[in-house]
Design an enzyme around this catalytic site. Structure first.
Site, PDB file in Angstrom:
ATOM      1  N   ARG A 224       0.862  -1.179   0.000  1.00  0.00           N
ATOM      2  CA  ARG A 224       0.000   0.000   0.000  1.00  0.00           C
ATOM      3  C   ARG A 224       0.897   1.227   0.000  1.00  0.00           C
ATOM      4  O   ARG A 224       2.023   1.184   0.517  1.00  0.00           O
ATOM      5  CB  ARG A 224      -0.878   0.016   1.254  1.00  0.00           C
ATOM      6  CG  ARG A 224      -1.960  -1.046   1.278  1.00  0.00           C
ATOM      7  CD  ARG A 224      -3.108  -0.728   0.309  1.00  0.00           C
ATOM      8  NE  ARG A 224      -4.191  -1.685   0.389  1.00  0.00           N
ATOM      9  CZ  ARG A 224      -4.388  -2.696  -0.466  1.00  0.00           C
ATOM     10  NH1 ARG A 224      -3.570  -2.875  -1.489  1.00  0.00           N
ATOM     11  NH2 ARG A 224      -5.414  -3.503  -0.331  1.00  0.00           N
ATOM     12  N   HIS A 272      -2.035   1.232  -9.306  1.00  0.00           N
ATOM     13  CA  HIS A 272      -2.611   0.152  -8.488  1.00  0.00           C
ATOM     14  C   HIS A 272      -3.300  -0.902  -9.369  1.00  0.00           C
ATOM     15  O   HIS A 272      -4.484  -1.199  -9.203  1.00  0.00           O
ATOM     16  CB  HIS A 272      -3.599   0.742  -7.460  1.00  0.00           C
ATOM     17  CG  HIS A 272      -3.838  -0.155  -6.279  1.00  0.00           C
ATOM     18  ND1 HIS A 272      -4.052   0.314  -5.012  1.00  0.00           N
ATOM     19  CD2 HIS A 272      -3.902  -1.501  -6.179  1.00  0.00           C
ATOM     20  CE1 HIS A 272      -4.243  -0.699  -4.181  1.00  0.00           C
ATOM     21  NE2 HIS A 272      -4.150  -1.825  -4.877  1.00  0.00           N
TER      22      HIS A 272
HETATM   23  P1  NAP Z   1      -1.156 -12.145   4.050  1.00  0.00           P
HETATM   24  O1  NAP Z   1      -1.286 -13.529   3.482  1.00  0.00           O
HETATM   25  O2  NAP Z   1      -2.023 -11.754   5.181  1.00  0.00           O
HETATM   26  O3  NAP Z   1       0.385 -11.978   4.461  1.00  0.00           O
HETATM   27  C1  NAP Z   1       0.859 -10.861   5.136  1.00  0.00           C
HETATM   28  C2  NAP Z   1       2.325 -11.079   5.487  1.00  0.00           C
HETATM   29  O4  NAP Z   1       2.833  -9.887   6.096  1.00  0.00           O
HETATM   30  C3  NAP Z   1       2.525 -12.223   6.492  1.00  0.00           C
HETATM   31  O5  NAP Z   1       3.693 -12.938   6.201  1.00  0.00           O
HETATM   32  C4  NAP Z   1       2.679 -11.472   7.808  1.00  0.00           C
HETATM   33  O6  NAP Z   1       3.453 -12.154   8.787  1.00  0.00           O
HETATM   34  C5  NAP Z   1       3.420 -10.236   7.347  1.00  0.00           C
HETATM   35  N1  NAP Z   1       3.273  -9.150   8.315  1.00  0.00           N
HETATM   36  C6  NAP Z   1       2.139  -8.526   8.720  1.00  0.00           C
HETATM   37  N2  NAP Z   1       2.421  -7.612   9.665  1.00  0.00           N
HETATM   38  C7  NAP Z   1       3.740  -7.682   9.882  1.00  0.00           C
HETATM   39  C8  NAP Z   1       4.633  -7.008  10.744  1.00  0.00           C
HETATM   40  N3  NAP Z   1       4.197  -6.070  11.614  1.00  0.00           N
HETATM   41  N4  NAP Z   1       5.939  -7.329  10.703  1.00  0.00           N
HETATM   42  C9  NAP Z   1       6.392  -8.285   9.858  1.00  0.00           C
HETATM   43  N5  NAP Z   1       5.602  -8.965   8.995  1.00  0.00           N
HETATM   44  C10 NAP Z   1       4.295  -8.667   9.019  1.00  0.00           C
HETATM   45  O7  NAP Z   1      -1.367 -11.054   2.921  1.00  0.00           O
HETATM   46  P2  NAP Z   1      -1.201 -11.211   1.326  1.00  0.00           P
HETATM   47  O8  NAP Z   1      -2.377 -11.880   0.736  1.00  0.00           O
HETATM   48  O9  NAP Z   1       0.143 -11.765   1.037  1.00  0.00           O
HETATM   49  O10 NAP Z   1      -1.288  -9.673   0.870  1.00  0.00           O
HETATM   50  C11 NAP Z   1      -0.366  -8.711   1.349  1.00  0.00           C
HETATM   51  C12 NAP Z   1      -0.796  -7.321   0.939  1.00  0.00           C
HETATM   52  O11 NAP Z   1      -0.582  -7.119  -0.452  1.00  0.00           O
HETATM   53  C13 NAP Z   1      -2.277  -6.981   1.099  1.00  0.00           C
HETATM   54  O12 NAP Z   1      -2.607  -6.712   2.449  1.00  0.00           O
HETATM   55  C14 NAP Z   1      -2.416  -5.752   0.236  1.00  0.00           C
HETATM   56  O13 NAP Z   1      -2.075  -4.603   0.965  1.00  0.00           O
HETATM   57  C15 NAP Z   1      -1.340  -5.966  -0.840  1.00  0.00           C
HETATM   58  N6  NAP Z   1      -1.951  -6.204  -2.174  1.00  0.00           N
HETATM   59  C16 NAP Z   1      -1.672  -5.344  -3.174  1.00  0.00           C
HETATM   60  C17 NAP Z   1      -2.211  -5.557  -4.429  1.00  0.00           C
HETATM   61  C18 NAP Z   1      -1.909  -4.645  -5.578  1.00  0.00           C
HETATM   62  O14 NAP Z   1      -2.578  -4.724  -6.607  1.00  0.00           O
HETATM   63  N7  NAP Z   1      -0.897  -3.820  -5.496  1.00  0.00           N
HETATM   64  C19 NAP Z   1      -3.058  -6.643  -4.657  1.00  0.00           C
HETATM   65  C20 NAP Z   1      -3.323  -7.505  -3.606  1.00  0.00           C
HETATM   66  C21 NAP Z   1      -2.767  -7.278  -2.340  1.00  0.00           C
HETATM   67  P3  NAP Z   1       2.974 -13.581   9.382  1.00  0.00           P
HETATM   68  O15 NAP Z   1       3.191 -14.564   8.245  1.00  0.00           O
HETATM   69  O16 NAP Z   1       3.855 -13.833  10.516  1.00  0.00           O
HETATM   70  O17 NAP Z   1       1.523 -13.421   9.710  1.00  0.00           O
HETATM   71  C1  GLV Z   2      -5.676  -4.889  -3.964  1.00  0.00           C
HETATM   72  O1  GLV Z   2      -4.936  -4.013  -3.716  1.00  0.00           O
HETATM   73  C2  GLV Z   2      -6.061  -5.913  -3.046  1.00  0.00           C
HETATM   74  O2  GLV Z   2      -5.899  -5.728  -1.816  1.00  0.00           O
HETATM   75  O3  GLV Z   2      -6.547  -6.958  -3.515  1.00  0.00           O
END
Ligand code: NAP
Ligand code: GLV
Length: 309
Positions: A224, A272
């Site tokens: 983000r 985005h």
């Molecule tokens: P997820 O499965 O919930 O994974 C989040 C990861 O971040 C986990 O490994 C978590 O650690 C780690 N984390 C969270 N808080 C932390 C902290 N304080 N210190 C260290 N590590 C921390 O999420 P995801 O599905 O991979 O998605 C991640 C993010 O990508 C979304 O929340 C969104 O903001 C972004 N995103 C962007 C797009 C885009 O189009 N640009 C699209 C989709 C998502 P643990 O494993 O220990 O829980």
């Molecule tokens: C996009 O940014 C998502 O969180 O899926």
């Protein structure tokens, strides 16, 4: 009958309606604002849900985010009986992997500099660093961070990752917790952010973090906009701490006209679009989750509200 409300743009809404009609005809699909009797609505899918919207449905059991992230919701105002469920969607994972590979390779191969040379009419070769000598550090080892690291494997980069809790991943040196962040930063010639935005991660890529990166490091932000302190990034670029960045997210979105990111040749900026939620994939993920609820199973992607992601 159990009612499900979709609140999003009308074109995608019709695609969701068609998929529900085909694959879940027993579920009463309603396209907002035509929600029928609000008391019948058990489930709501939306990108954003202000508390007035949630209050419309007194028997709501679950709110489905139309994205992987949930930072756009006010978690504090969510009624106690409403579960928040994020989208764990193969379509989103594929989009992020594609974009991350593009961005890491573009930065690895100095593409922002070559694009600048091209615009200036300059034919100039630069030293090529082999992938085996380039270290990629991924912040966030969730669904997306892990998929990106797996896809980067065959290129031969040295891979590092950081998460909140300890992880073991094949071919990746993993660090965790606040204490592990400095070690990750020190090893990130290319830093990729795939963290969720929470109070703990807001502004995490700031002046102090840039100072801990190897000189001339590169940044990819796919999390983000709020993860990066944008003025600190511009200063780090000017100081040479960072040599280039690929940013898919920014703060605010859209960035206002004239923002320096639009014209900075060291930055590749996209609006985005790294991953988009496609009805074909997302609606099926949600239907599978509704089936889990009907079978009394926990939702996949259930967000623990005290954790915030
Ligand atoms: P997820 O499965 O919930 O994974 C989040 C990861 O971040 C986990 O490994 C978590 O650690 C780690 N984390 C969270 N808080 C932390 C902290 N304080 N210190 C260290 N590590 C921390 O999420 P995801 O599905 O991979 O998605 C991640 C993010 O990508 C979304 O929340 C969104 O903001 C972004 N995103 C962007 C797009 C885009 O189009 N640009 C699209 C989709 C998502 P643990 O494993 O220990 O829980
Ligand atoms: C996009 O940014 C998502 O969180 O899926």
């Amino acid at each position: 009958m159990d009612a499900f409300v979709y609140k999003g743009d009308a074109v995608r809404g019709e695609q969701w309606r068609a998929l529900f009609a085909e694959e879940a005809p027993d579920i009463d699909f309603r396209l907002w604002p035509e929600t029928g009797d609000p008391a019948e609505v058990r489930w709501l899918a939306s990108w954003q849900a202000p508390s007035e919207l949630i209050a419309e449905f007194p028997n709501l059991e679950a709110l489905f985010s139309l994205g992987a992230g949930v930072d756009q919701f006010n978690l504090v105002q969510l009624p106690e009986q409403v579960s928040l469920v994020r989208l764990v969607d193969p379509g989103i994972i594929a989009g992020i992997v594609e974009y991350a590979i593009f961005a890491v390779l573009a930065l690895h191969r100095d593409i922002p500099r070559y694009l600048q040379d091209q615009r200036e009419g300059v034919w100039r070769e630069r030293k090529l660093t082999p992938a085996a000598e380039r270290r990629v550090g991924v912040l966030g080892l969730g669904e997306l961070g892990r998929a990106v690291l797996e896809a980067l494997g065959p290129f031969g980069f040295k891979l590092h990752g950081w998460s909140r809790s300890a992880k073991t991943l094949d071919g990746v040196e993993c660090f965790c917790g606040e204490g592990g962040l400095d070690a990750l930063l020190a090893r990130a010639d290319i830093l990729v952010c795939l963290l969720p935005l929470t109070p703990d991660t807001r502004g995490i890529i700031n002046r102090e973090a840039f100072a801990k990166l190897p000189a001339g490091a590169r940044l990819v932000n796919l999390g983000r906009g709020g993860h990066v302190v944008q003025d600190d990034l511009l200063a780090a670029l000017d100081e040479g701490r960072v040599s280039a960045a690929v940013l898919d997210v920014a703060s605010p979105e859209p960035l206002p006209p004239g923002h320096p990111f639009y014209s900075d040749p060291r930055i590749i900026l996209t609006p985005h679009i790294a991953a988009m939620t496609h009805p074909q994939s997302a609606a099926r993920v949600v239907i599978a989750n509704l089936r889990r609820a009907q079978a009394g199973l926990p939702f996949e992607g259930l967000v623990p509200l005290d954790r915030g992601y």
